[in-house]
Design an enzyme around this catalytic site. Sequence first.
Site, PDB file in Angstrom:
ATOM      1  N   SER A  29     -52.960 -38.531 -21.921  1.00 31.36           N
ATOM      2  CA  SER A  29     -52.237 -36.975 -22.427  1.00 31.36           C
ATOM      3  C   SER A  29     -51.046 -36.506 -21.562  1.00 31.36           C
ATOM      4  O   SER A  29     -50.823 -37.075 -20.140  1.00 31.36           O
ATOM      5  CB  SER A  29     -53.112 -36.105 -23.604  1.00 31.36           C
ATOM      6  OG  SER A  29     -52.483 -35.317 -23.877  1.00 31.36           O
ATOM      7  N   ASN A  30     -51.063 -35.270 -21.245  1.00 29.42           N
ATOM      8  CA  ASN A  30     -50.131 -34.396 -20.753  1.00 29.42           C
ATOM      9  C   ASN A  30     -51.074 -32.875 -20.782  1.00 29.42           C
ATOM     10  O   ASN A  30     -51.682 -32.719 -21.730  1.00 29.42           O
ATOM     11  CB  ASN A  30     -48.814 -34.470 -20.458  1.00 29.42           C
ATOM     12  CG  ASN A  30     -48.678 -33.972 -22.288  1.00 29.42           C
ATOM     13  OD1 ASN A  30     -48.966 -33.098 -22.846  1.00 29.42           O
ATOM     14  ND2 ASN A  30     -48.195 -34.406 -23.065  1.00 29.42           N
ATOM     15  N   PRO A  31     -50.452 -32.268 -19.783  1.00 27.54           N
ATOM     16  CA  PRO A  31     -51.119 -31.054 -19.953  1.00 27.54           C
ATOM     17  C   PRO A  31     -50.221 -30.109 -20.489  1.00 27.54           C
ATOM     18  O   PRO A  31     -50.836 -28.103 -20.498  1.00 27.54           O
ATOM     19  CB  PRO A  31     -50.950 -30.291 -17.971  1.00 27.54           C
ATOM     20  CG  PRO A  31     -50.053 -31.061 -17.112  1.00 27.54           C
ATOM     21  CD  PRO A  31     -49.928 -32.542 -18.632  1.00 27.54           C
TER      22      PRO A  31
END
Length: 223
Positions: A29-31
């Site tokens: 995923s990503n932040p």
Amino acid sequence: LTPKDLEGYTVLVTAGPTREYFDPVRFISNPSSGKMGYAVAEAARDRGARVILVSGPTALPAPWGVEVVHVERAEEMHAAVLERFPETDAVVMAAAVADWRPARTASEKTPKQEGKNVVELAPTPDILAELGRRKAPGQVLVGFAMETRAGRERARAKLERKNLDLIALNFPTRAGSAFGGDHNEVELLFPDGRVEATGRVRKRAVAERVLDHVRELLIAKEA
Ligand code: C5P
């Protein structure tokens, strides 16, 4: 008092990250916090629009008065957005959609093993590019771009390739911008070459600026 200048329009907003699972309990995923997209959804609602928010997993409460569709994977977001696209006047794609997913998702948790493990990645569907291909003459499409270098050129290439009316360029490496915070600083790029900088302002103010242009574009396309 907020002018109800988007009354009668349906605005679809995407927000947050996606999760691409390689087994039932692990993902890439990503932040992304979802704050930018939620700010757009709330601002559009306050301006009288009917709002559909397609959201990846975030810690944010569902905004009142907005139809929220929760998704996890890029492919779920793709399906949710395409299903609702025909009834929308404008789409603001603020979601940080993963560009790749694991090529295979194991049905059981992968046991820990000694040494390296390799996860093969496959591209996810580009939702916005698909919308760009399907866009009807009256519909407005807004994208976001997050680049660590060559931002202007890359954002402009995306604007053209995805057939967008506007792209908002983020600067993830600048202090106090983008991921997680309540402030952002973007450049708005238009197909005619115009560039507008917002300066560092609250995400809600970025949202209002984007919606000012969405409204102008919708009216221009009606004429
Ligand atoms: O190509 P890139 O991911 O940098 O483009 C960013 C824009 O495209 C964002 O508006 C994002 O929401 C959208 N996007 C998408 N589907 C993808 C990847 C990005 O709609 N698979």
